[in-house]
Design a protein around this motif. Structure first.
Motif, short mmCIF file in Angstrom:
data_model
loop_
_atom_site.label_atom_id
_atom_site.label_comp_id
_atom_site.label_asym_id
_atom_site.label_seq_id
_atom_site.Cartn_x
_atom_site.Cartn_y
_atom_site.Cartn_z
N LEU A 300 30.01 34.52 -9.51
CA LEU A 300 31.07 33.73 -8.89
C LEU A 300 32.44 34.13 -9.43
O LEU A 300 33.42 34.21 -8.69
CB LEU A 300 30.82 32.25 -9.13
N ALA A 301 32.50 34.39 -10.74
CA ALA A 301 33.78 34.82 -11.32
C ALA A 301 34.20 36.17 -10.75
O ALA A 301 35.38 36.40 -10.46
CB ALA A 301 33.65 34.91 -12.84
N GLY A 302 33.24 37.09 -10.59
CA GLY A 302 33.56 38.39 -10.02
C GLY A 302 34.08 38.28 -8.59
O GLY A 302 35.05 38.96 -8.21
N ILE A 303 33.46 37.41 -7.79
CA ILE A 303 33.92 37.21 -6.42
C ILE A 303 35.32 36.62 -6.41
O ILE A 303 36.20 37.04 -5.64
CB ILE A 303 32.94 36.29 -5.66
N PHE A 304 35.56 35.63 -7.27
CA PHE A 304 36.88 34.99 -7.34
C PHE A 304 37.95 36.00 -7.76
O PHE A 304 39.04 36.02 -7.20
CB PHE A 304 36.84 33.82 -8.32
N ILE A 305 37.64 36.83 -8.75
CA ILE A 305 38.60 37.84 -9.21
C ILE A 305 38.90 38.84 -8.10
O ILE A 305 40.06 39.24 -7.89
CB ILE A 305 38.06 38.55 -10.46
N LEU A 306 37.85 39.27 -7.38
CA LEU A 306 38.06 40.21 -6.28
C LEU A 306 38.93 39.60 -5.19
O LEU A 306 39.85 40.26 -4.67
CB LEU A 306 36.70 40.62 -5.71
N LEU A 307 38.67 38.35 -4.85
CA LEU A 307 39.48 37.69 -3.84
C LEU A 307 40.93 37.55 -4.30
O LEU A 307 41.87 37.72 -3.52
CB LEU A 307 38.90 36.31 -3.52
N ASN A 308 41.11 37.23 -5.57
CA ASN A 308 42.45 37.11 -6.13
C ASN A 308 43.20 38.44 -6.03
O ASN A 308 44.39 38.47 -5.69
CB ASN A 308 42.36 36.66 -7.59
N LEU A 309 42.50 39.54 -6.31
CA LEU A 309 43.11 40.86 -6.21
C LEU A 309 43.51 41.18 -4.77
O LEU A 309 44.60 41.69 -4.50
CB LEU A 309 42.13 41.91 -6.74
N ILE A 310 42.62 40.86 -3.83
CA ILE A 310 42.92 41.11 -2.41
C ILE A 310 44.13 40.30 -1.96
O ILE A 310 45.00 40.80 -1.24
CB ILE A 310 41.69 40.79 -1.55
N VAL A 311 44.19 39.04 -2.41
CA VAL A 311 45.33 38.19 -2.05
C VAL A 311 46.63 38.77 -2.60
O VAL A 311 47.67 38.78 -1.93
CB VAL A 311 45.11 36.75 -2.55
N ASP A 312 46.60 39.25 -3.84
CA ASP A 312 47.79 39.85 -4.43
C ASP A 312 48.27 41.04 -3.60
O ASP A 312 49.48 41.22 -3.38
CB ASP A 312 47.50 40.29 -5.86
N LEU A 313 47.33 41.86 -3.15
CA LEU A 313 47.69 43.04 -2.36
C LEU A 313 48.25 42.64 -0.99
O LEU A 313 49.21 43.24 -0.51
CB LEU A 313 46.48 43.95 -2.20
N ILE A 314 47.64 41.62 -0.36
CA ILE A 314 48.15 41.15 0.93
C ILE A 314 49.54 40.56 0.76
O ILE A 314 50.45 40.81 1.57
CB ILE A 314 47.18 40.12 1.53
N TYR A 315 49.71 39.80 -0.32
CA TYR A 315 51.01 39.17 -0.57
C TYR A 315 52.08 40.24 -0.80
O TYR A 315 53.22 40.13 -0.33
CB TYR A 315 50.92 38.25 -1.78
N ALA A 316 51.70 41.28 -1.54
CA ALA A 316 52.66 42.38 -1.80
C ALA A 316 53.01 43.10 -0.51
O ALA A 316 54.14 43.60 -0.33
CB ALA A 316 52.06 43.35 -2.80
N ARG A 317 52.05 43.14 0.42
CA ARG A 317 52.32 43.77 1.70
C ARG A 317 53.27 42.91 2.55
O ARG A 317 54.17 43.44 3.22
CB ARG A 317 50.98 43.98 2.45
N LEU A 318 53.05 41.58 2.52
CA LEU A 318 53.87 40.69 3.31
C LEU A 318 55.29 40.54 2.71
O LEU A 318 56.27 40.43 3.45
CB LEU A 318 53.21 39.31 3.41
#
Length: 324
Positions: A300-318
């Motif tokens: 669960l921690a690994g999934i949460f960390i991966l999602l957090n990373l994806i959100v950071d990248l999307i946010y940086a794109r926006l």
């Protein structure tokens, strides 16, 4: 962009190491773990032999490094209840939890966006006050109590929805049985209505308030007033000009909500007897099945960390400013 990505990856690795360390320390705080692997009538000699065989007689730093090394190779030990690899047991329960989490998220987002926009456009009116009152209640009521009330009213009293069980959708889909998966989809959604509402109520309420406040902030900007002064329709002003900039905080919350919901299904799955990872962890804690608990926490921690990373990248794109 690459510097930003590398920095986020390093942060993610540090967080994952911290999770493994905390899960390992929690095992040690519960006492000598050897007693979990031997019978209650074991002699002192048998306990000592088991301790040496399991490696619990070694120094704690050595045990931790060995634990991390085995985890990197997918070895989280064997479940004490199921007598099979712990991670395999967790992965078997994971598709049901992903189904429930995804359905809860879609339900919460699909309702919170129109409610938040509608409340913002009617600021100060009774409908705005009513929506925000319901949102406050949604954030205040515990999800397990909400689940019990739904079972009593919609399940037992009205008989509209089943109060337990699950019809799999992802498992046959992953197995390549597409016809079976899509044939199960209506029943699967039918069984998930009550638990998804119980899980997603808090997210629905919080996102509605977030979208309202974000929309109010954007609607007061000069470029929105300029768009209105040009005679652009209100619908286009709201959907094209206002929502485009109001999405930034919303995207962050939506991306992280999936991880939060994964961690919040433990009690709800237990209440509805839903065969997911939450109920598995609850039963493993009661049975002191430590390998299953550890494997669940790390997954669960690994999934949460991966999602957090994806959100950071999307946010940086926006918004390229966050990369600075």
């Amino acid at each position: 962009m690459w510097t930003f990505l590398i920095r986020r990856l390093l942060q993610s690795i540090i967080v994952l190491i911290g999770v493994t360390l905390i899960s390992f320390i929690s095992l040690q705080m519960g006492g000598d773990p050897t007693y979990l692997f031997v019978s209650e009538n074991a002699s002192v000699e048998e306990i000592q032999r088991a301790r040496e065989a399991l490696g619990f007689d070694r120094p704690l730093p050595v045990q931790y490094l060995s634990y991390v090394w085995n985890a990197l190779h997918g070895d989280f030990g064997n479940s004490l209840s199921y007598r099979q690899p712990a991670m395999g047991v967790v992965l078997e329960a994971m598709p049901a939890t992903i189904e429930l989490t995804f359905f809860s998220l879609v339900l919460a987002i699909g309702l919170s966006i129109p409610l938040g926009i509608f409340a913002a456009l009617n600021r100060g009116r009774p409908v705005d006050g009513g929506i925000m009152t319901l949102a406050m209640l949604g954030q205040s009521i515990p999800n397990f109590w909400m689940g019990i009330m739904m079972i009593l009213y919609f399940g037992l009293y009205l008989g509209w929805f089943p109060i337990s069980g699950h019809v799999p959708f992802l498992e046959p889909l992953f197995a390549g049985e597409f016809s079976t998966a899509f044939r199960n989809l209506p029943q699967s959604m039918y069984y998930m209505v009550l638990p998804a509402l119980a899980v997603g109520t808090y997210t629905l309420a919080r996102n509605a308030r977030l979208i309202r406040s974000s929309m109010l902030e954007v609607l007061g900007q000069d470029y929105v007033r300029t768009a209105r002064s040009k005679g652009i329709s209100e619908t286009r002003v709201v959907m094209h000009h206002a929502m485009r900039n109001a999405w930034l905080p919303v995207v962050t919350m939506i991306g992280l909500e999936f991880g939060f919901l994964l961690g919040g299904v433990v009690v709800v799955e237990t209440v509805f007897s839903y065969p997911g990872i939450g109920r598995l962890v609850f039963n493993a804690i009661n049975q002191r099945d430590i390998p299953v608990v550890q494997a669940s926490v790390i997954l669960l921690a690994g999934i949460f960390i991966l999602l957090n990373l994806i959100v950071d990248l999307i946010y940086a794109r926006l918004d390229p400013r966050v990369k600075l």
